[in-house]
Design a protein around this motif. Structure first.
Motif, PDB file in Angstrom:
ATOM      1  N   VAL A 181      44.279  40.117  51.226  1.00 54.40           N
ATOM      2  CA  VAL A 181      43.083  39.512  51.821  1.00 54.40           C
ATOM      3  C   VAL A 181      42.791  38.138  51.254  1.00 54.40           C
ATOM      4  CG1 VAL A 181      42.054  41.744  52.352  1.00 54.40           C
ATOM      5  CG2 VAL A 181      41.556  40.655  50.146  1.00 54.40           C
ATOM      6  N   GLY A 182      43.445  37.750  50.178  1.00 54.64           N
ATOM      7  CA  GLY A 182      43.239  36.439  49.589  1.00 54.64           C
ATOM      8  C   GLY A 182      44.213  36.192  48.458  1.00 54.64           C
ATOM      9  N   GLU A 183      44.171  34.974  47.926  1.00 59.15           N
ATOM     10  CA  GLU A 183      45.022  34.628  46.785  1.00 59.15           C
ATOM     11  C   GLU A 183      44.311  34.901  45.470  1.00 59.15           C
ATOM     12  OE1 GLU A 183      46.347  30.647  47.206  1.00 59.15           O
ATOM     13  OE2 GLU A 183      47.484  31.030  49.064  1.00 59.15           O
ATOM     14  N   ARG A 184      43.010  34.574  45.400  1.00 59.15           N
ATOM     15  CA  ARG A 184      42.185  34.863  44.221  1.00 59.15           C
ATOM     16  C   ARG A 184      41.065  35.801  44.685  1.00 59.15           C
ATOM     17  NH1 ARG A 184      41.889  31.815  39.642  1.00 59.15           N
ATOM     18  NH2 ARG A 184      39.632  32.083  39.629  1.00 59.15           N
ATOM     19  N   VAL A 185      41.121  37.035  44.219  1.00 58.31           N
ATOM     20  CA  VAL A 185      40.231  38.079  44.733  1.00 58.31           C
ATOM     21  C   VAL A 185      39.406  38.665  43.598  1.00 58.31           C
ATOM     22  CG1 VAL A 185      40.085  40.198  46.088  1.00 58.31           C
ATOM     23  CG2 VAL A 185      41.986  38.625  46.460  1.00 58.31           C
ATOM     24  N   VAL A 186      38.117  38.841  43.854  1.00 59.44           N
ATOM     25  CA  VAL A 186      37.222  39.543  42.937  1.00 59.44           C
ATOM     26  C   VAL A 186      36.920  40.921  43.536  1.00 59.44           C
ATOM     27  CG1 VAL A 186      34.923  39.585  41.896  1.00 59.44           C
ATOM     28  CG2 VAL A 186      36.186  37.428  42.057  1.00 59.44           C
ATOM     29  N   VAL A 187      37.025  41.961  42.728  1.00 61.38           N
ATOM     30  CA  VAL A 187      36.698  43.330  43.140  1.00 61.38           C
ATOM     31  C   VAL A 187      35.441  43.747  42.385  1.00 61.38           C
ATOM     32  CG1 VAL A 187      37.468  45.732  43.196  1.00 61.38           C
ATOM     33  CG2 VAL A 187      39.112  43.877  43.578  1.00 61.38           C
ATOM     34  N   ALA A 188      34.428  44.241  43.106  1.00 57.52           N
ATOM     35  CA  ALA A 188      33.152  44.553  42.452  1.00 57.52           C
ATOM     36  C   ALA A 188      32.473  45.717  43.139  1.00 57.52           C
ATOM     37  CB  ALA A 188      32.242  43.325  42.470  1.00 57.52           C
TER      38      ALA A 188
END
Length: 503
Positions: A181-188
């Motif tokens: 879904v992206g190159e730099r991903v945050v999961v929260a």
């Protein structure tokens, strides 16, 4: 022969179908997706196979074995792309109450069945966007509901930007399409589900810059550490946890507790997020905010059970919004059983155990039978596991502190928090139906599936509503064309013995 209808072909539904067949019942297994496996075993279609598909799935060999056994069994009719759009009571003579069409004579004796389900299940089979779906109305002797759950995502400023995904959607794209879904991903968010999501993202080549669990270490310990002997039956989970921990180490993914994404920023899509530390009630702690560059954020704050069909069937629901079941997974409605996430969020092991028990009892068995003693033991263990998940990772009330007046609560109808609150205060209404009509929240195309629980919390708190209405009550459980409803007046084909066929 007892005829059992299983709705949902995830782990619970597959286990239920196999258990019912083992008891000699004729089974119809249906699912709205075009492949078996549910949300847990979501995978590439046969037209686009992968050489190492098992790499993204726990228990893949078990799924393949279950699928092969059911698809090769002439006593099990498997229907995919089959959407249940309504469940309604049948008259005593077996006719559908709404239009009087004959479904079954209703007078045959069913050996081994304690009580026959007095319900008719309406199904449309075919692609959702197709114009030639085949209508079926089925009156089974027993009905097993294994409809699962979907992500619950709490709103925050900017959550409507492109690039904000539910964690389940991100994992579905990773497993079912091999798309990052992206190159730099945050999961929260909150819950153990954040860990496999991060693993799936890393496997597709995304850089996961952080996993943020909202609950603080003290609450996590208070939920997981008491009575450690009760977790002996779930020892397999330790291996999974070790695998996820190694994934974090190998990909250098930070794991932070007591923190959350409280805003997303960008013009045409997500460009950065604000992460803040939270107190024990999930209120952002002033001065801890920091901005992190990211082109995608995946958020999950637990799961919402899919209750439309259990409610339509008349099943009793607990105060925390799960289906009430007995030792045999029987609901408050005779002949109707429930298994999996709609009875409690306990993970795949709970779903498999509950499904096996439900299918066995639906086919005329008893929860005390020796054939399912192992599943009954697993059911007790996983019930404890589900309780620990809620105690450790459940949503806390302080999350509303990260909202501002412009934060969209209902994205379909574009209702911001400030207007929702002001309209609710101005009407002084205590009924959810009238509040939905005046605020428009929950009346969009998703029919409150995404925002429903949030709207209820913001408008009514935890006290409920005077009219007893909830956003889970949807008599029409799925979109239906008017032409399809008009075609319901045509004579229904006889169901007879459950058959295998391609509509």
């Amino acid at each position: 022969m007892t005829e059992v209808l299983v709705v949902g072909a995830g782990p619970a539904g597959l286990a239920a179908a196999l258990a019912a067949r083992a008891r000699g019942a004729a089974v119809t297994l249906l699912d709205a997706a075009d492949e078996l496996g549910g949300q847990y075993w979501r995978h590439l279609p046969p037209q686009r196979p992968a050489a190492r598909e098992r790499a993204l799935h726990h228990g893949w060999a078990r799924f393949e074995r279950m699928r092969r056994e059911l698809e090769a069994d002439p006593g099990c009719e498997v229907l995919t792309s089959a959407q249940v759009w309504a469940i309604e009571p049948a008259d005593d003579d077996g006719r559908v109450g709404a239009d009087g069409r004959l479904i079954d004579g209703g007078d045959r004796a069913v050996a081994g069945a304690a009580a026959r389900a007095a319900l008719v299940v309406h199904v449309l089979v075919g692609p959702v966007d197709g114009a030639d779906r085949v209508a079926r109305s089925i009156r089974p002797d027993a009905l097993v509901l294994a409809t699962g759950a979907h992500d619950r995502t709490l709103p925050f400023p900017g959550w409507d930007l492109p690039g904000v995904f539910t964690a389940g959607a991100a994992q579905a794209l990773a497993k079912g399409e091999r798309v990052a879904v992206g190159e730099r991903v945050v999961v929260a968010g909150a819950g153990p589900f954040l860990l496999p999501v991060a693993a799936s993202l890393a496997a597709t080549g995304a850089r996961v810059v952080g996993v943020h669990e909202a609950n603080r270490p003290g609450r996590l310990a208070a939920g997981w550490l008491p009575r450690p002997w009760a977790l002996i039956g779930a020892v397999g989970k330790a291996g999974e946890l070790a695998g996820y921990a190694w994934n974090h180490v190998r990909h250098r993914i930070p794991y932070r507790t007591g923190s959350a994404v409280v805003a997303a920023h960008g013009t045409d899509r997500v460009e950065a997020v604000t992460i803040a530390s939270l107190d024990r009630d999930w209120r952002p702690i002033a001065g801890t905010e920091r901005r992190v560059e990211a082109d995608a954020v995946c958020v999950s704050h637990g799961f919402t059970p899919r209750l439309e069909l259990p409610i339509a069937a008349g099943c009793a629901i607990t105060s925390d919004r799960f289906v009430v079941v007995d030792a045999g997974q029987g609901t408050s409605v005779a002949g109707v059983y429930a298994a999996g996430e709609i009875t409690g969020i306990g993970g795949v092991d709970a779903a498999l155990a509950e499904g096996a028990v439900a299918g066995h009892v639906a086919a005329g068995g008893s929860p005390t039978d020796a054939e399912i003693s192992r599943e009954m033991r697993a059911r007790r263990t996983t019930t404890d596991f589900a309780g620990r998940i809620e105690a450790s990772h459940g949503i806390r009330s302080g999350w509303t502190a990260w909202l501002d007046d412009d934060t969209l609560v209902c994205r379909c109808e574009e209702v911001p928090y400030g207007r929702l609150r002001a309209t609710g205060d101005a009407t002084c209404s205590t009924g959810l139906r009238s509040l939905k009509l005046t605020t428009r929240a929950g009346l969009g195309i998703c029919q409150g599936r995404i925002c429903g629980r949030t709207v209820e919390h913001l408008l009514g708190g935890d006290g409920g509503f005077a009219d007893g209405v909830s956003t889970d009550r949807r008599p029409i459980a799925a979109p239906v064309r008017l032409a399809e409803l008009a075609g319901a007046s045509a004579p229904n084909r006889p169901e007879g013995h459950l058959r295998k066929e391609t509509p």
